[in-house]
Structures are given as C-alpha cells and as structure tokens.
Design an enzyme around this catalytic site. Structure first.
Site, PDB file in Angstrom:
ATOM      1  N   LYS A   1     -10.112  17.976 -51.546  1.00  0.00           N
ATOM      2  CA  LYS A   1     -10.152  16.503 -51.548  1.00  0.00           C
ATOM      3  C   LYS A   1     -10.714  15.988 -52.877  1.00  0.00           C
ATOM      4  O   LYS A   1     -10.185  15.054 -53.472  1.00  0.00           O
ATOM      5  CB  LYS A   1     -10.994  15.994 -50.362  1.00  0.00           C
ATOM      6  CG  LYS A   1     -10.266  16.161 -49.024  1.00  0.00           C
ATOM      7  CD  LYS A   1     -11.141  15.900 -47.800  1.00  0.00           C
ATOM      8  CE  LYS A   1     -10.346  16.199 -46.526  1.00  0.00           C
ATOM      9  NZ  LYS A   1     -11.105  16.045 -45.277  1.00  0.00           N
TER      10      LYS A   1
ATOM     11  N   GLN B   1     -17.154  14.994 -43.584  1.00  0.00           N
ATOM     12  CA  GLN B   1     -16.296  16.101 -43.157  1.00  0.00           C
ATOM     13  C   GLN B   1     -16.730  16.608 -41.781  1.00  0.00           C
ATOM     14  O   GLN B   1     -17.909  16.824 -41.522  1.00  0.00           O
ATOM     15  CB  GLN B   1     -16.350  17.238 -44.200  1.00  0.00           C
ATOM     16  CG  GLN B   1     -15.396  18.378 -43.941  1.00  0.00           C
ATOM     17  CD  GLN B   1     -13.913  17.996 -44.041  1.00  0.00           C
ATOM     18  OE1 GLN B   1     -13.550  17.089 -44.785  1.00  0.00           O
ATOM     19  NE2 GLN B   1     -13.070  18.671 -43.296  1.00  0.00           N
TER      20      GLN B   1
ATOM     21  N   ASP C   1     -11.176   7.662 -43.299  1.00  0.00           N
ATOM     22  CA  ASP C   1     -10.643   8.559 -42.265  1.00  0.00           C
ATOM     23  C   ASP C   1     -10.044   7.771 -41.100  1.00  0.00           C
ATOM     24  O   ASP C   1      -9.350   8.350 -40.260  1.00  0.00           O
ATOM     25  CB  ASP C   1     -11.772   9.435 -41.694  1.00  0.00           C
ATOM     26  CG  ASP C   1     -11.793  10.831 -42.296  1.00  0.00           C
ATOM     27  OD1 ASP C   1     -10.715  11.374 -42.587  1.00  0.00           O
ATOM     28  OD2 ASP C   1     -12.903  11.370 -42.454  1.00  0.00           O
TER      29      ASP C   1
HETATM   30  N1  GUN Z   1     -11.979  17.935 -40.244  1.00  0.00           N
HETATM   31  C1  GUN Z   1     -10.704  18.301 -39.946  1.00  0.00           C
HETATM   32  N2  GUN Z   1      -9.841  17.302 -40.237  1.00  0.00           N
HETATM   33  C2  GUN Z   1     -10.585  16.284 -40.731  1.00  0.00           C
HETATM   34  C3  GUN Z   1     -10.241  14.987 -41.217  1.00  0.00           C
HETATM   35  O1  GUN Z   1      -9.085  14.547 -41.232  1.00  0.00           O
HETATM   36  N3  GUN Z   1     -11.299  14.243 -41.654  1.00  0.00           N
HETATM   37  C4  GUN Z   1     -12.594  14.689 -41.616  1.00  0.00           C
HETATM   38  N4  GUN Z   1     -13.547  13.864 -42.043  1.00  0.00           N
HETATM   39  N5  GUN Z   1     -12.930  15.887 -41.167  1.00  0.00           N
HETATM   40  C5  GUN Z   1     -11.916  16.681 -40.736  1.00  0.00           C
END
Ligand code: GUN
Length: 301
Positions: free
Chosen positions: A54, A98, A121
């Site tokens: 990311k 995350q 998100d």
């Molecule tokens: N963990 C697995 N997928 C995601 C996601 O799309 N966003 C976040 N913040 N954590 C994750």
C-alpha cells in the site's frame, strides 16, 4: 489456456492508477497534497506485506504516505489517541488501520474512531449505512474493485442475478450492497445456507469471498457465468507453497464466460481503489474547507 476469458486485474488496476496519478497532479496544481496514513499494529506477516504494498503504490501515485508501525502490545487507548491526532491533522487525507488487530483491541472501536471523511476503507458505520442507502460515500476497496472488473467484463449489470459467497464486513456485505446499487438481484450465501451450491448454480455473476481454497468448482456454476474470485489462500502443492483462490480455476474455466485468476485478479484492484479513495477524500476535504472552513474542521474531527 483460453486467455479471452481471463479478467486481467493487473491491467485494470493500472488503468485506475493512471487516472489516480492524473488526479493527484491536478490536485497538487490546486495546492492540495493527498496523504495516506497507514497504521499497522503487531507483526502479522500477511499484513506486513499488504501494508508495504500500500505504501509503495501510494508513493508511485504521488500520494504522501505516513506509516505507523506499532508493537503488538500497543494499548487500545494509544491507538485511539493516534487516530484522533490523525483525524485532527488537516494534512492527512486518509486513515487506514490494517486488520486484523491484536485480540485486546476492539476492532469496532478503532474503525469507528476514524473520521468518516478520512475512512478510505469505507468501514465506518456512516459509510456502511450510506452505501446501503445508495449514497455516494467512501466504499470498501476490494468490493469496489470487483464491481469495476464486473462492469468492464459484463457492461450493464442491471437485472443480472449475482450470488456473493461469504458475508464478511470487508467483502461480502459491501459487495452485496454495491451489486444491489448496480441494479442486480443479489443472493448472499454463507456457512449456514442450506444449499449454497444450488443457489450458486442460478447465478449470472459469482463473487467468491469465503477463504476456502478451491471450494467452488464447475459443478457450482451455470454455463456462461462470470466469476470474480476474491480468495487468496496459501496451499502446499507437493511440497511447494502457492496461492490459489476460492474457485478451482482449472475446473471452472471451461464453464464460465469470464473469470479472474489468483494471483493477478482482484488483488491489484484493492490497492488501486485505496488510492482512488484517498484522492476522493482529499478532494472532498478541500472542497468542504473552501465552502465552510469552520464546518469542515468540525466534520473531520
Ligand atoms: N485486512 C484485509 N483486508 C483489509 C482491507 O481491505 N483493509 C484493512 N484495513 N485491513 C484489511
């Protein structure tokens, strides 16, 4: 392999990112610098890889990234304090925590602490509710990427029967809401469905997000179905570790009209849509700030 049937998520993500880069340039010309804060608590190996990717993609897109790596012992209070500081920082456009979080931190408390306008998100209840009402809000990245792939593969989705397999907050539920917004008839099947396979056999569109390696084979699919495989499962294949989806790709391929591979399908789209959401958040904050500086401060803090 019949490559005409393959939905190329890498290429689709590149197209999204090209537009994001152009949007970032435009924003910078207007004096707006998009910035994404990424918080990782603990050392989950998969999360570390996701976070690194990311940050890399953000930098490539010209988005400033702020990385917060906190120890697994970090208290909930410390995490909530950091989120509050980032909410109040006008230079931060988007905040991502995350998941999964360590067990001693309440996931809902953390996600609800993020200002809805910075919630790239799309997990805050204001954004979840807004999506279910069909409003233009920040929407979860993986299902948004899946929808884009489906629209590119099928054109107008109106009237199609979509079956979503899995009901997680991250993928299954928002995917169902997005498909409904796109005028599909939507069925969500899950571990308590009495005959998930029979329901799936009726689908024009299948989105598989269960986290079970190769669970869905050709016998689940109507001929000509379009299949989006969200699963990323690591398996041992004769002593070699490899990634497979929730769909048995080799079995499904002759049956479908289009399918995403794993890897190279949905995965790249998730990050591309995170960047897109960050740009959207930056633009909306700048507009809110210009139209009403005091109200903008209140709405993000
Ligand atoms: N963990 C697995 N997928 C995601 C996601 O799309 N966003 C976040 N913040 N954590 C994750």
């Amino acid at each position: 392999m019949n490559s005409a049937k393959l939905i190329d998520g890498k290429a689709a993500a590149q197209r999204v990112l090209t537009q994001v880069r152009a949007d970032v340039e435009q924003l910078k010309a207007e004096g707006i610098a998009p910035a994404l804060a990424v918080i990782l608590v603990g050392q989950d190996p998969a999360s570390q890889v996701y976070v690194r990717n990311k940050i890399l993609r953000a930098e490539e897109a010209g988005i400033r990234s702020l990385e917060y790596r906190l120890s697994a012992q970090t208290s909930q209070h410390t995490l909530l304090t950091l989120i509050a500081e980032l909410n109040a920082d006008a230079a931060v456009s988007g905040i991502l925590v995350q998941l999964p979080l360590p067990a001693h931190i309440e996931e809902t408390r953390a996600l609800q602490a993020i200002a809805p306008g910075k919630d790239v998100d799309g997990f805050h209840s204001d954004n979840v509710g807004g999506l279910s009402q069909g409003r233009a809000v920040l929407t979860p990245c993986t299902p948004s990427g899946c929808l884009q792939l489906l629209e590119e593969a099928c054109g107008d989705l109106s009237g199609k029967h979509a079956v979503v397999i899995g009901r997680s907050n991250i993928v299954g539920k928002p995917m169902a809401a997005l498909l409904l917004k796109a005028h599909c008839s939507v069925t969500v099947v899950h571990s308590r469905s009495t005959d998930a396979k029979a329901l799936c056999q009726l689908a024009d569109i299948v989105v598989a997000a269960v986290g079970r390696p190769r669970m869905i084979d050709a016998s689940w699919l109507k001929p000509g179905a379009v299949v989006i495989d969200v699963g990323i499962n690591r398996i041992d294949d004769n002593g070699r570790s490899r990634l497979v989806g929730d769909v048995d790709f080799d079995s499904a391929l002759p049956q479908v009209s289009a399918i995403t591979p794993v890897p190279g399908g949905v995965g790249p789209m998730t990050i591309a849509f995170l960047m897109k959401n960050t740009v959207t958040a930056a633009r909306q904050q700048a507009h809110a700030q210009r139209s009403s500086p005091e109200a903008a401060c209140r709405s993000i803090s």
